[in-house]
Design an enzyme around this catalytic site. Sequence first.
Site, short mmCIF file in Angstrom:
data_model
loop_
_atom_site.label_atom_id
_atom_site.label_comp_id
_atom_site.label_asym_id
_atom_site.label_seq_id
_atom_site.Cartn_x
_atom_site.Cartn_y
_atom_site.Cartn_z
CE LYS A 1 0.71 -4.69 -15.92
NZ LYS A 1 0.08 -4.54 -14.88
NE ARG B 1 -3.65 -0.16 2.53
CZ ARG B 1 -4.83 -0.10 2.34
NH1 ARG B 1 -5.35 -1.47 1.80
NH2 ARG B 1 -5.69 0.83 2.10
N GLY C 1 -5.23 8.08 4.34
CA GLY C 1 -6.08 8.76 3.68
C GLY C 1 -5.62 10.19 3.60
CG HIS D 1 -2.74 8.99 -38.96
ND1 HIS D 1 -2.95 9.66 -40.24
CD2 HIS D 1 -3.09 7.72 -39.08
CE1 HIS D 1 -3.52 8.69 -40.91
NE2 HIS D 1 -3.70 7.76 -40.18
CD1 TRP E 1 2.88 5.40 -2.75
CD2 TRP E 1 1.17 6.92 -2.76
NE1 TRP E 1 2.65 5.94 -3.98
CE2 TRP E 1 1.71 6.91 -3.97
CE3 TRP E 1 0.18 8.10 -2.48
CZ2 TRP E 1 1.19 7.78 -5.04
CZ3 TRP E 1 -0.15 8.79 -3.56
CH2 TRP E 1 0.35 8.87 -4.76
CE LYS F 1 -1.89 -5.53 -6.23
NZ LYS F 1 -1.56 -5.66 -7.74
C1 F6R Z 1 -1.02 -1.54 -12.62
C2 F6R Z 1 -1.95 -1.40 -11.60
C3 F6R Z 1 -3.05 -0.47 -11.49
C4 F6R Z 1 -4.20 -0.73 -11.03
C5 F6R Z 1 -5.11 0.33 -10.69
C6 F6R Z 1 -6.64 0.01 -10.27
O1 F6R Z 1 -0.24 -2.71 -12.71
O2 F6R Z 1 -2.32 -2.33 -10.83
O3 F6R Z 1 -3.08 0.28 -12.74
O4 F6R Z 1 -4.81 -1.68 -11.85
O5 F6R Z 1 -4.52 1.19 -9.70
O6 F6R Z 1 -6.40 -0.78 -9.05
P1 F6R Z 1 -7.55 -1.72 -8.86
O7 F6R Z 1 -7.81 -2.78 -9.89
O8 F6R Z 1 -7.15 -2.06 -7.63
O9 F6R Z 1 -8.83 -0.91 -8.70
#
Ligand code: F6R
Length: 602
Positions: free
Chosen positions: A483, A27, A101, A502, A74, A597
């Site tokens: 990715k 996180r 938050g 283009h 974060w 994440k």
């Molecule tokens: C990229 C990635 C992010 C998530 C995005 C949405 O590898 O993991 O782009 O896809 O932050 O997250 P979720 O799916 O948890 O809403």
Amino acid sequence: MCGIVGYIGNKDAKEILLHGLDTLEYRGYDSAGIYVMDDSQTGHLFKEKGRIAALRDKVDQSVAAFSGIGHTRWATHGAPSVDNAHPHQSNSGRFSIVHNGVIENFAEVRDAYLQDVELHSDTDTEIIVQLIAWFAESEELDTMDAFKKAIVALKGSYALALVDNENPDVIYAAKNKSPLLLGTGDGFNVICSDAMAMIRETNQFIELMDGEVATLSQEGIQIETLAGDIIDRAPYTAHLDANDLGKGTYPYYMAKEIDEQPAVMRKIIQNYQNEQGELEMDPEILESILASDRIYIVACGTSYNAGWVGKQLLEKTTNIPTEVHLSSEFGYNMPLLTEKPFFIFLSQSGETADSRQVLVQVNEMGYPSLTLTNVPGSTLSREAQFTLLLYAGPEIAVASTKAYTAQIAVMSILAELTAKAKGLPVEMDVAHELAIIASAIESVIDDKEIFEQLSLTHLSTSRNAFYIGRGIDYYLVMEASLKLKEVSYVQTEGFAAGELKHGTIALIEDNTPVISIITDKKTAGHTRGNAHEVISRGAHSMIISMDGLNQPEDAYVLPKVHELLTPLVSVIPTQLIAYYTSLHRGNDVDKPRNLAKSVTVE
Ligand code: F6R
């Protein structure tokens, strides 16, 4: 973002908090800290910049502590630093707090109450703890009243855990928008941002809801509203296996999660099949979709990219017009909706704040909604009318891999069942196709050395790269480029192959890597033509093509699968390319810089 934990009980709190933070590192991971209370009721604060491992080195192991709070950060307000790391403390040192938050009105609160209070960080969080102290000390409120009064003054999102040195037998908790769970056990109780962080201690959890506060002691948990009404809420059992959380023999979670995809495909088939072996899901979901005149898929990042494949599947199979939108745009710039919209939220974590703010609006407008998520009980799952689970198992690497393929697989089942419920002829037997795909993914993964080699020759020293494709392959290259860029830091773009000429072709230089994805026979010839155009301009080209498409000799050939499901297989080389490029560039594959994440801020 950020992860928080708390523990009060009869075991070594330091180790439980540090282990919980290790689990929550996905996180956020720019700094971390714990505040623990020893058995003579003296508090000890440990904070460090960087990863949990760095914090662990700093913690004095001789402190015997039975309660405490912890945080992995974060950064939102204030750079990553020890001063900005949580826990934050009031100036007297009496109160310590951790926060997940964003407090939107922190400047107003500071100016209204804390003008004479010296601040020691750049964070919005410090304002909360100083405000609690201000109410407790200036207005002589007891801790709970001071905590509640501070909460009422705050606007924004928060999950909070608070310790008061003068009431050392209690931890206080509250939440608004950010997730927070309370775990119960025999002789201890815990707080965590998600159940995985404390699954080694307990599998019994109680959700704290917005507008509630809780007190945890060694003996029990009490939850109440801000108005003081006591809430009686039974715990639920979290079906998580602590063993799922390990990397096993893999060097990185991303490698493990890529390899798990065949098993995930099979698990999805099993979970959506009834005893007769037929695919099945809650008929109310299908009825609700059939009562609608348009589907709106709303998501972010990789989930958004999966949404485009879902659109194709839903439109081609069910004939229901389907739109795909970025949550972070949709909420603030909503397009004209049709009369009877049906919303699908795609979210691996189920906690993404951008998606949640759309769902809140959708609920206010009274429209039906479905969340596809990997996390049962997550916020988007609880707040949507319906949920379909992805059954992908915990995804720990920040870069999403198996959740992408799981989302597409579940959407393919949804599409087939909706078409059947509508009485349309369905030519694709999804369960059968997904079983074929599981084996096809296995055979691509068996070739992983090819993609490692490609990463070494084409990408490990390159500044930029391009993926190109048309139609369904265009949707796939959007994900392929996300990715690669997020884990390798190679600036990568995914383009509709026909668009290159283009404008973008101006960027092609000698040795620019261009990877073409070709799985659709209608467009194969054109995309091959586009690959030739970039080769003529010096590009380092690689073609990944589906079997039977008259591919050039040096193309990598994917096993043939159903034309609507090709991204489930063509994404695998692109995940492997991203993984190996990151690895060979010496990056932390699972925790790319600046990311987290679970994105719980808008
Ligand atoms: C990229 C990635 C992010 C998530 C995005 C949405 O590898 O993991 O782009 O896809 O932050 O997250 P979720 O799916 O948890 O809403």
